[in-house]
Design an enzyme around this catalytic site. Structure first.
Site, PDB file in Angstrom:
ATOM      1  N   GLU A 153     148.957 -25.944 102.064  1.00 56.49           N
ATOM      2  CA  GLU A 153     149.639 -26.678 101.131  1.00 56.49           C
ATOM      3  C   GLU A 153     149.171 -28.139 101.624  1.00 56.49           C
ATOM      4  O   GLU A 153     148.593 -29.512 100.331  1.00 56.49           O
ATOM      5  CB  GLU A 153     151.424 -27.178 100.904  1.00 56.49           C
ATOM      6  N   HIS A 183     164.643 -21.905 101.354  1.00 57.53           N
ATOM      7  CA  HIS A 183     164.102 -22.150  99.959  1.00 57.53           C
ATOM      8  C   HIS A 183     164.118 -22.072  98.540  1.00 57.53           C
ATOM      9  O   HIS A 183     165.073 -21.753  97.627  1.00 57.53           O
ATOM     10  CB  HIS A 183     163.225 -20.058  99.817  1.00 57.53           C
TER      11      HIS A 183
HETATM   12  C1  LIG Z   1     154.135 -23.066 103.558  1.00 50.96           C
HETATM   13  C2  LIG Z   1     153.948 -21.189 102.664  1.00 50.96           C
HETATM   14  N1  LIG Z   1     153.401 -21.474 101.575  1.00 50.96           N
HETATM   15  C3  LIG Z   1     154.120 -20.439 100.852  1.00 50.96           C
HETATM   16  C4  LIG Z   1     154.868 -19.699 100.614  1.00 50.96           C
HETATM   17  C5  LIG Z   1     155.272 -18.426  99.538  1.00 50.96           C
HETATM   18  N2  LIG Z   1     154.404 -17.440 100.254  1.00 50.96           N
HETATM   19  C6  LIG Z   1     155.497 -15.854 100.844  1.00 50.96           C
HETATM   20  S1  LIG Z   1     154.483 -14.700 101.992  1.00 50.96           S
HETATM   21  C7  LIG Z   1     153.694 -15.985 101.406  1.00 50.96           C
HETATM   22  C8  LIG Z   1     152.202 -14.740 101.204  1.00 50.96           C
HETATM   23  C9  LIG Z   1     152.008 -14.916 103.222  1.00 50.96           C
HETATM   24  O1  LIG Z   1     150.866 -13.849 103.325  1.00 50.96           O
HETATM   25  P1  LIG Z   1     150.540 -13.479 104.732  1.00 50.96           P
HETATM   26  O2  LIG Z   1     150.904 -14.081 105.676  1.00 50.96           O
HETATM   27  O3  LIG Z   1     149.136 -12.494 104.736  1.00 50.96           O
HETATM   28  O4  LIG Z   1     151.976 -12.049 105.289  1.00 50.96           O
HETATM   29  P2  LIG Z   1     151.988 -10.867 104.012  1.00 50.96           P
HETATM   30  O5  LIG Z   1     153.220 -11.217 102.786  1.00 50.96           O
HETATM   31  O6  LIG Z   1     151.270 -10.492 104.063  1.00 50.96           O
HETATM   32  O7  LIG Z   1     152.367 -10.196 105.077  1.00 50.96           O
HETATM   33  C10 LIG Z   1     152.916 -16.339 100.685  1.00 50.96           C
HETATM   34  C11 LIG Z   1     152.425 -17.006  99.937  1.00 50.96           C
HETATM   35  C12 LIG Z   1     155.357 -19.624 101.774  1.00 50.96           C
HETATM   36  N3  LIG Z   1     156.985 -18.869 102.133  1.00 50.96           N
HETATM   37  N4  LIG Z   1     155.336 -20.668 102.805  1.00 50.96           N
END
Ligand SMILES: Cc1ncc(C[n+]2csc(CCOP(=O)(O)OP(=O)(O)O)c2C)c(N)n1
Ligand SMILES: Cc1ncc(C[n+]2csc(CCOP(=O)(O)OP(=O)(O)O)c2C)c(N)n1
Ligand SMILES: [Mg+2]
Ligand SMILES: [Mg+2]
Lengths: 327, 322, 322, 327
Positions: B58, B127
């Site tokens: 971000e 959220h």
């Molecule tokens: C700072 C932030 N940006 C965006 C999100 C929205 N979001 C939730 S899970 C996710 C993907 C996370 O990917 P990863 O770290 O690989 O974990 P996974 O879901 O694959 O276990 C995103 C972008 C968030 N929760 N927090």
């Protein structure tokens, strides 16, 4: 492309180093006299990085710098007078006295801004690189930052983005061994900043930042890659700040011996030795320095005579239209 | 034909992408349609160069948008939840908002940050927040929060065309709301509120999803003979005090309703201005309907107990007109 | 023997380090004394393990302090300028402030974030801000802003002993102010304001450096026979409405003074509460003396033109009592 | 130290995998029925990482997890019923229904918290490690995060701090190839997450995260180092999420073939093949799974019968004392 430098070019660069050195000495002098608001940070001892890198840039290229940016701005071609006027808060300053030492902007010369937030504009520089990529106009973006900035997450986020999008962005780290009063060993476990590039498959190198010819050659190669569209490059220049962190720093955190020993490394003396070796006479070198001095002092005096901003205009430039302004 | 809030946002973005080659969308998953589907199909139509996925960075993507705006693009950045705008704030506060000023007018940052706010359905403490008051405290930013699809369409287009950084706040509870876009709707000027319902007895000032609650409350109150004027602020920064003043001059009683916590919320500024600028017009204290001072809890019973609702507005209006 | 604000802060930290082994200081350069010298000598005295330098990683060191607090330490974190608190905000808003609540009361975050705010001497747009209103909008945080060395001493010690995350805001213009610490001064309770000067005609509510301006204004006004009561809020979250109410019940006229921009500043909340809770007590509109809505400019003439000062308070009080 | 696992241990772990798998299947089932507020993220397919790592932890060790944390919490020893009760928002839940799926805390078992902000608690985990270092009680801190989290600056800032301060912090990256709908290739230029450790001189490895025995061995070695005071370790576990990003994800971004092919990799089937090879009968394996199923279903039913929070208590737990509360 490694630009072959003529002897004339090298003399020009010698002069460019002096212009910055003397300019900042004037900032220091007038700060002591209470004429400089805020707390300016000098790049004394680090000038070779500014001159060596900016020699490859055009007005169309975007430059972003840090709190220690006077040298970069001058090397990019900004007016001595308007830059000094900004640093002492005059209406004729680059930013009409609104910005000051840490916020120099000179859009017509591609000086897109300095920042007082460590690592605060690396991503902006990536944005400028993205715009260049979109416009495909062959321009690039360069961002200068210190070793301390590598502690900030923004550096790493930007590196990832630049690598992923293959942005024409040159990261130039001026590694002067300190973040304020904290030495590199105490703020990072990383031996060389250039090592951060490897995981991203971004090419990188570490060079002697006090040797102008080395910086110039390394920057030339890096920038040639960028202009070819090969993506970002991380150039680490090892250097030393001969002055305090800011004007007025008592420097309790380092010994007089350390500072004295490192004066040896002065980039101006280094280039001088080189030029002498090339047969340039001391008299000619002195003349170049004297000319630079003359030019700077005149600009400084003119800036000091420049008018101060009108307090009635203090709320200009907040929004694009007066209708959006709020009390 | 009616469209949802999401579909109408997509239409506005689609049209702006087509109109101006400087417009670019970026954000996490936006090329895949975005977490809420707002950008679905736009990468396919306008190309992956115009609609770009980003890493979960971000801070950097806000800086990227700002830097690109400085160099002539018009980026529209999506920050998935306003809760994560915290990570963009250094850039927004210290760079995006101040660039024009710090450069003495040399540079502008024409960018839009679309983000999504508010509580619904157990999204829980990280959220569900409403953080618009932070943004409205920053000189140099413009803050917009539409209350309906049609308004959103017009405001988003205006925001994209403005030469200032605009925070564009969408409410998750509004995403499914449907409206039909009128032909050739005029674009409202950013900075102007609208009277969403005219009335004589009490003014209710609201924005975003709470406008719906205010209108609902007005309906209820009309049945007991209380005539409520509902003002939809639309733009939170700058505030349209002229529209507010005109209404207060008529009703002399004000309720401000927002979902953010009351303490330090936007309602504080509105109440303070009314209390100062319209002191002699007031027949009763300006009342705020807002969230009590706590994080948003997860369990539905708790979430509902905390969030301000239509009944709270009805109660507040009755208390003033009683 | 009198001491400066900085020396007295150092003394408080020194005593708390000695009193409680859980107390630890961390921040950029703090082991080297800190950018303003507040922690000078403390690493030498209490060891490098208790007083630690950190990298320039505001986000991570805020998280580090929070995590350590969850596990029993009492970290005191220095964020050099409040302008950089932006980088800590994700942690402060989404973690530190909410941990107690989100864990259903299982965990606490006893930590203090010391930071330094305000404009002086051309520090310019990114080193001069007053962002306390952001912090005061966050449920779970406590916000303290002392107006003098003696107050700072007591408030810092109380803050360190509190089981909540406390934002402790120091003003750069106060650092050189000198006072003598009384023997065995009682620690004020966090959450209580003080009457810094008693008066009858107008109440001026201020905090941090503006308390000095308010007292100066009161002196001036006393000479024209206007008796001003000055309230020093000390704690900005929670607000001590009882002390405010007692004063307003006496004076019926209020000026609020702060250095932050007026729009959305803390004064908005105070004015809104007074306007609502003390409506019938008010004989005149609540007036705010604050910074107009612009970034802080660099040039001294501009900086001075923008910042609110003693004369502004005098003028505001006169307007009310006229 | 590589803990030698007895056959009994391995059967226990087989059961632990099933407990998580079935638990999350219940979350999914009840979410479809509208009984689960919010949008839970399942770790289906990634269970071996949770079980393999947590086998080495005690209650005194601190665990931090992400939005995808049910498995970690259960593997750390939290009650099935209280965990499920939290996920469906009951007063008997771990956090009295205040937290929910993304904010699980169970302090008495060292579950220090999950976070809905990607990378939002890595630094908190470092703080817990710092506290352990200060107290010198031999405990460590472990943080689980996804590959997407490496795009966040907080990850890098924390890595630097942990390396510099030699914190007993185990970074466990569950690299499942996606950040929401965006594939790894589109969000990072980095081939292996473990490569990020090198510049900091932090030891790291990448292992098959779907093979419980491999994860267990690698985690065992890493944690032994941490307990010896050798500083942090970065363990990357390659895995695959068999479910959608969240319950309800339509999964437009990946093909049915991809998902089907990767079901092959299922960590439960993998361990099952291993145990069969060790002579464990299918009947015994089925019995273990059935027992786990029984245990989970009972807990779920009990949790569903648990009381909901009293709305009148909604403002409890904001501050340490009521005097600090604000309307
Ligand atoms: C700072 C932030 N940006 C965006 C999100 C929205 N979001 C939730 S899970 C996710 C993907 C996370 O990917 P990863 O770290 O690989 O974990 P996974 O879901 O694959 O276990 C995103 C972008 C968030 N929760 N927090
Ligand atoms: C985000 C942020 N944190 C802290 C500071 C205070 N600060 C100003 S310069 C500096 C040190 C920067 O070190 P480095 O990046 O190496 O640059 P150098 O000063 O050595 O040129 C610090 C900590 C700041 N300006 N911004
Ligand atoms: Mg440095
Ligand atoms: Mg992932």
């Amino acid at each position: 492309m490694t630009t072959a430098l003529t002897l004339g070019d090298r003399k020009q660069m010698y002069r460019a180093l002096w212009r910055i050195r003397i300019f900042e000495a004037q900032v220091q002098r007038l700060a002591a006299a209470g004429e400089v608001p805020g707390f300016p940070h000098l790049s004394t001892g680090q000038e070779a990085v500014a001159v060596g890198v900016c020699a490859h840039l055009t007005r169309e290229d975007a430059l972003f710098t840090s709190h220690r940016g006077h040298g970069h701005v001058l090397a990019k071609g900004s007016s001595l007078q308007a830059t000094f006027a900004e640093i002492i808060g005059r209406e004729s300053g680059l930013c009409r006295g609104r910005g000051g030492s840490m916020h120099l902007v000179d859009a017509t010369r591609g000086v897109m801004g300095a920042t007082g937030v460590v690592a605060g504009n690396l991503a902006l520089a990536a944005g400028a690189a993205w715009a260049a990529q979109v416009k495909a106009d062959g321009s690039i973006s360069v961002v200068f930052f210190g070793d301390g900035a590598t502690g900030a997450g923004a550096f790493h986020e930007t590196l990832n983005l630049a690598a992923l999008w293959k942005l024409p962005l040159l990261f130039v780290c001026e590694n002067n061994g300190y973040a304020e009063f904290t030495s590199r060993e105490e703020h990072s476990n990383v031996t060389q900043v250039s090592a951060f590039a490897a995981p991203y498959h971004v090419p990188a190198s570490t060079v002697d930042g006090n040797d102008l010819l080395i910086v110039h050659a390394a920057a030339g190669e890096a920038i040639a890659r960028l202009r070819r569209g090969d993506g970002p490059y991380l150039l680490e220049c090892m250097t030393y700040r001969m002055a305090g962190h800011f004007v007025g720093d008592a420097q309790h955190y380092r010994s007089k011996e350390e500072v004295a020993a490192l004066k040896e490394k002065c980039p101006i003396e280094r280039l001088q030795r080189h030029l002498t070796g090339q047969g340039v006479t001391q008299a000619e070198l002195d003349a170049i320095a004297a000319e630079a001095r003359q030019e700077v002092l005149q600009a400084v005096e003119r800036a000091r005579a420049d008018p101060r901003p009108d307090p009635a205009t203090v709320r200009d430039y907040v929004y694009s239209a007066p209708a959006l302004a709020t009390s | 034909m009616s469209q949802t809030f999401i579909e109408i946002l997509r239409r506005a973005l689609d049209e702006e992408l087509a109109r101006d080659p400087a417009v670019h969308l970026l954000g996490e998953d936006v090329a895949a349609g975005g977490a809420f589907g707002v950008t679905r199909g736009l990468a396919e139509k306008h190309g992956q160069q115009r609609v770009r996925n980003t890493p979960i960075s971000e801070a950097a993507i806000t800086g990227l948008a700002t830097g690109a705006a400085l160099r002539g693009l018009r980026p529209v950045l999506e920050i998935m939840f306003i809760d994560f705008i915290t990570l963009s704030l250094d850039c927004l506060l210290n760079q995006s908002a101040k660039y024009r000023y710090m450069s003495g007018g040399q540079l502008a940052v024409p960018m839009v940050v679309r983000t999504q706010a508010g509580a619904a359905g157990g999204a829980a403490a990280q959220h569900s927040q409403s953080l618009e008051a932070w943004l409205a405290h920053v000189p140099g930013l413009v803050v917009v929060a539409p209350a309906s699809p049609v308004e959103a369409y017009a405001l988003l287009k205006s925001a994209i065309r403005l030469d200032d950084p605009v925070m564009f706040i969408e409410h998750k509870r509004l995403y499914a709301m449907r409206e039909t876009l009128p032909e050739n709707a005029a674009l409202p000027r950013i900075g102007t509120a609208r009277v969403a319902r005219a009335g004589d007895d009490v003014t209710v000032i609201a924005y975003s999803a709470m406008v719906g609650n205010a209108l609902e409350a007005a309906d209820t109150l009309a049945r007991s003979g209380i005539s409520v004027e509902v003002i939809d602020l639309r733009t939170l920064l700058p505030l349209d005090m002229a529209t507010i003043a005109a209404s207060v001059a008529k009703t002399h009683r004000v309720v401000i309703a927002h979902e953010a916590v009351r303490n330090g919320g936007l309602g504080a500024e509105i109440a303070a201005r009314i209390g100062c600028e319209l002191f002699d017009e007031l027949d009763a204290p300006v009342t705020r309907v807002a969230c009590p001072f706590a994080p948003i809890p997860f369990a539905p019973e708790l979430e509902q107990a905390l969030l301000p609702n239509t009944a709270d507005i009805v109660r507040a209006v009755r208390a003033l007109s009683g």
